[in-house]
Write a protein that holds these residues in place. Structure first.
Motif, PDB file in Angstrom:
ATOM      1  N   THR A 123       0.836  -1.198   0.000  1.00 21.91           N
ATOM      2  CA  THR A 123       0.000   0.000   0.000  1.00 21.91           C
ATOM      3  C   THR A 123       0.871   1.248   0.000  1.00 21.91           C
ATOM      4  N   ASP A 139      -1.303  -5.709   3.755  1.00 23.14           N
ATOM      5  CA  ASP A 139      -0.477  -6.149   2.640  1.00 23.14           C
ATOM      6  C   ASP A 139      -0.015  -7.593   2.766  1.00 23.14           C
ATOM      7  N   ALA A 272      -5.736   1.833   3.114  1.00 20.99           N
ATOM      8  CA  ALA A 272      -5.875   0.929   1.968  1.00 20.99           C
ATOM      9  C   ALA A 272      -5.977   1.733   0.676  1.00 20.99           C
ATOM     10  N   VAL A 275      -1.236   1.776  -4.499  1.00 23.38           N
ATOM     11  CA  VAL A 275      -0.245   0.700  -4.463  1.00 23.38           C
ATOM     12  C   VAL A 275       1.098   1.206  -4.970  1.00 23.38           C
TER      13      VAL A 275
END
Length: 432
Positions: A123, A139, A272, A275
């Motif tokens: 993340t 993760d 969250a 990425v």
């Protein structure tokens, strides 16, 4: 001389590739296939939010790499990848130390003829102050299990407080309106209702105050807008407070702060959003990376700098007509299948084929309440909107197809049957 193919990372793509190569080449002695991972077991990453909520017990559902290797014709090496020497064609694995500080295995080097990086993503905290220190991430299985224990402890505390204070609740802000944040929010609501059956006499939906924060104008930005609207409606019906265009600028010990200076209190704060490649991507002996630390690869999935190094899954920045292949489980599955063929072609000195990603749609599972999504996305027939039981059935089938890809049809179907029987007898939620 037998070719050495080393795959680093046992996620969805890496494990599926190892099983395909093991079956096609490892058993026949055409190549030695070695899978490397820092953990001895595998959990399908799209299900980590279920591990976090307790809907899935990772100790039961995890897969042993060594057991799969024995049946599928590859070798497994336990170790954490820490470095790459492209000239010598070796990778370095950290020493393995036990809880008493004793060395189990020393630092080691593995040689390769072809190296495949399948080390996934983590993340992205975007450098926002306090996030890494104050927020929890999902993760890895270890992080999901850590969250689950904190979540259970919080539920127990609130259940006790409500005997004297009926308005007591646990505040859980979740940053990120993508699939992980949306699915986690729904799973936590379901967990707050489920624990009532196991001695939490004061438990119901109102014991949780879940706030889902998304910096953009809508949830699930990668999916069609109508799916975003349906998901928003479903979450609101579950009592989730959804705040759009809420950009977090700081994380404090007990609250998040948005761009307007408003504080969102939190007993457990989850990050969250976004990425990026793992930090170890910076130790790849000069291989070219994107700004988000994803490895630059050609359409053949080869590194743009080294024809002996390939990448697949979330860590690979593979170009397509518009941008890059999205970091999804279906992308890793397709890349694993394609790369199995390209590695054989490379060994035979043949021209490699370009990877073409096919979007078969996307699904979001809202725990036991509902599921929404699209099927056949990107095909000439357009997309088919699905929801409810049909969407949930298709969602579950994605995990079953992963099991079949790893174990084969017979063992995969047996595992599905075993899982079904196990769920009939075990508690609905992991309670420890």
């Amino acid at each position: 001389m037998t070719a050495e193919i080393v795959i680093v990372g046992g996620g969805a793509g890496g494990l599926e590739l190892a099983t395909k190569l093991g079956r096609r080449m490892g058993r026949r002695g055409e190549a030695r296939i070695t899978l490397v991972d820092r953990s001895p077991t595998h959990i399908w990453k799209p299900l980590l939010h279920e591990v976090a909520s307790g809907a899935m017990d990772s100790s039961v559902d995890q897969i042993s790499y060594r057991a799969v290797a024995r049946h599928r014709g590859f070798h497994f090496v336990l170790g954490e990848f820490t470095g790459l020497d492209r000239e010598a064609q070796t990778i370095t694995l950290n020493a393995i130390i036990d809880g008493n500080g004793q060395t189990i295995l020393p630092e080691r080097q593995l040689s390769y003829d072809y190296l495949v990086l399948a080390i996934g993503s983590i993340t992205n905290d975007f450098g926002i102050p306090g996030v890494r220190r104050q927020c929890q991430f999902l993760d890895s299985p270890e992080q999901a299990q850590h969250f689950h224990q904190n979540f259970l402890n919080t539920l127990m505390r609130v259940n006790s407080q409500r005997r004297t204070d009926p308005d007591a609740c646990a505040r859980i802000p979740i940053v990120g309106g993508g699939a992980t944040g949306v699915e986690l929010a729904a799973e936590l609501v379901h967990a707050s209702e489920t624990v009532h059956e196991y001695g939490f006499s004061q438990a119901d939906r109102s014991m949780l105050k879940i706030t889902l924060l998304e910096a953009g104008p809508r949830l699930l930005p990668a999916l069609p807008e109508r799916i975003s609207r349906d998901t928003l409606r479903e979450l609101k019906e579950l009592g989730v407070d959804v705040r759009l265009e809420a950009r977090i600028t700081e994380a404090r010990a007990d609250a998040l702060v948005d761009q307007d200076g408003h504080e969102i209190p939190g007993d457990i704060m989850v990050w969250a959003a976004g990425v990026q490649g793992p930090t170890l991507m910076e130790h790849l002996d000069g291989l070219s990376l994107q700004p988000n630390r994803m490895l630059k690869v050609a359409a053949t999935l080869q590194s743009v700098d080294d024809p002996h190094i390939f990448a697949l899954g979330d860590c690979a920045a593979c170009p397509q007509e518009q941008g890059f292949v999205p970091p999804r489980a279906q992308s890793a599955h397709q890349m694993a299948d394609h790369l199995a063929g390209n590695l054989r072609r490379a060994m035979q000195g043949r021209e490699l084929k370009a990877f073409q990603y096919q979007d078969y749609g996307s699904l979001v599972n809202l725990s036991q309440y509902s599921a929404v999504g699209t099927l056949m996305g990107g095909t000439s027939r357009g997309s088919l909107r699905v929801e409810g039981r049909l969407a949930r059935l298709v969602y579950i089938s994605l995990y079953r197809m992963h099991q079949i890809a790893v174990f084969g049809w017979f063992r995969g179907l047996l595992m599905a049957l075993t899982d079904r029987l196990h769920r009939a007898f075990k508690p609905k939620m992991k309670l420890h």
